[in-house]
Design an enzyme around this catalytic site. Structure first.
Site, short mmCIF file in Angstrom:
data_model
loop_
_atom_site.label_atom_id
_atom_site.label_comp_id
_atom_site.label_asym_id
_atom_site.label_seq_id
_atom_site.Cartn_x
_atom_site.Cartn_y
_atom_site.Cartn_z
N SER A 1 12.25 -96.37 49.33
CA SER A 1 11.24 -96.66 50.61
C SER A 1 12.60 -96.83 51.68
CB SER A 1 11.29 -98.68 50.78
OG SER A 1 11.82 -99.29 50.72
N LYS A 2 12.80 -96.47 52.89
CA LYS A 2 13.65 -97.09 54.54
C LYS A 2 14.74 -97.92 53.22
CE LYS A 2 11.20 -94.12 56.90
NZ LYS A 2 9.78 -94.45 57.09
N GLN A 3 13.66 -99.48 53.86
CA GLN A 3 14.06 -100.31 53.24
C GLN A 3 15.00 -100.10 52.06
OE1 GLN A 3 10.95 -99.76 54.11
NE2 GLN A 3 10.16 -100.58 55.52
N GLY B 1 11.80 -93.49 60.13
CA GLY B 1 13.92 -93.28 59.77
C GLY B 1 12.73 -92.34 59.33
N LEU C 1 17.33 -97.98 51.40
CA LEU C 1 18.16 -97.09 51.83
C LEU C 1 17.95 -95.83 50.86
CD1 LEU C 1 20.77 -99.89 51.79
CD2 LEU C 1 19.46 -98.68 53.43
#
Length: 296
Positions: free
Chosen positions: A232-234, A17, A236
């Site tokens: 982090s991307k996890q 991402g 959001l």
């Protein structure tokens, strides 16, 4: 394999991402450390796990780096093109008895903190698909190194278990790929987040086994949410904005999160002016070891 005596750093994102503020801090820290040392800064796209890498994500990351003035040296290294090099490294580890096939599933050893090494001497389920693991109990132990921020480190790789080098589906695992590629690119200095510090014992074990140079390490403090979770991307974390004003503000914020104390007037400076100031004033000694909280 190239031999380099000068500084060569790198930023190696997984294209799952777009970059967010936490990844900008990591990229900027590695960039400034390289440029302040009159060194090179390389970019590697760690795209060895296709299911995690949506189409276009890598190009987005490269455009984001350019928008923040983080221009790299040389060609981008793409891990999806490096399978042959990883296979050769794995064969060398097999020949030394340091890699072994493992038929166990995560579900089978879920009650253990780390993989118990059940397949070290013989497959538990012959005929089933296998992953290849590193024997963390062999070789020189414990592993020692000096982190440039967190100081003297002593770790026994066996305490972390036998890490996977190649998955059952044939995809290459991070630990092997990162070591092979750091050596291939002649990386002398690894600057990355503290969340990767506990990966270093495996990586130094692999570097020794494969006869590679061992880079210096600087692990940066993490940027965390108000609740203490890694940005982090996890979790959001929002993608970096790309308009001129937002880029300047985010770059300034990243300098603050790296404890470089940029003067307030710098927030209105151009990207090139901010980076010029940051390179001239970069000091690892200013970095604080504790995480930095940031409200998204």
């Amino acid at each position: 394999m190239p031999s380099h005596t000068t500084y060569r750093g790198r930023f190696a994102p997984t294209p799952s991402g777009p970059l967010h503020l936490g990844s900008l801090v990591a990229a900027l820290g590695s960039y400034l450390d390289a440029r302040a040392s009159q060194g090179e800064w390389r970019v590697r796209i760690e795209d060895i796990d296709p299911p995690r890498c949506p189409p276009g994500a890598a190009d987005t990351i490269l455009h984001q780096l350019e928008a923040f003035g983080l221009h790299w040296d040389g060609d981008v290294c793409w891990q999806h093109q490096r399978s042959e090099a990883y296979a050769q490294a794995l064969e060398r580890l097999k020949a030394q008895g340091l890699a072994y096939p493992c038929s166990c599933s995560r579900k089978q050893w879920r009650d253990h903190a780390i993989y118990p090494g059940w397949c070290r001497n013989a497959l538990q389920a012959p005929g089933q698909p296998v992953a290849w693991r590193l024997r963390s109990d062999l070789g020189q132990r414990p592993v020692n190194w000096q982190d440039r921020l967190f100081g003297s480190q002593t770790h026994d790789p066996e305490e972390y278990g036998d890490v996977v080098l190649q998955r059952k589906d044939g995809l290459w695992a991070y630990q092997l790929a990162v070591v092979v590629d750091d050596a291939h690119q002649g990386i002398t200095d690894v600057v990355r987040g503290i969340d990767l510090l506990d990966n270093t014992p495996w990586q130094r074990q692999l570097q020794r086994a494969l006869g590679y140079p061992q880079p210096r390490y600087l692990h940066l403090p993490l940027v965390v949410t108000r609740e203490g979770q890694k940005l982090s991307k996890q979790n959001l974390a929002p993608a970096l904005a790309n308009n001129t004003t937002a880029v300047r503000q985010q770059l300034f914020k990243a300098l603050q999160l790296l404890d470089q104390s940029p003067p307030a007037k710098l927030v209105n400076a151009t990207v090139s002016e901010q980076l010029a100031w940051a390179i001239e004033h970069w000091q690892v000694a200013r970095l604080k070891a504790e995480p930095h909280r940031f409200a998204c």
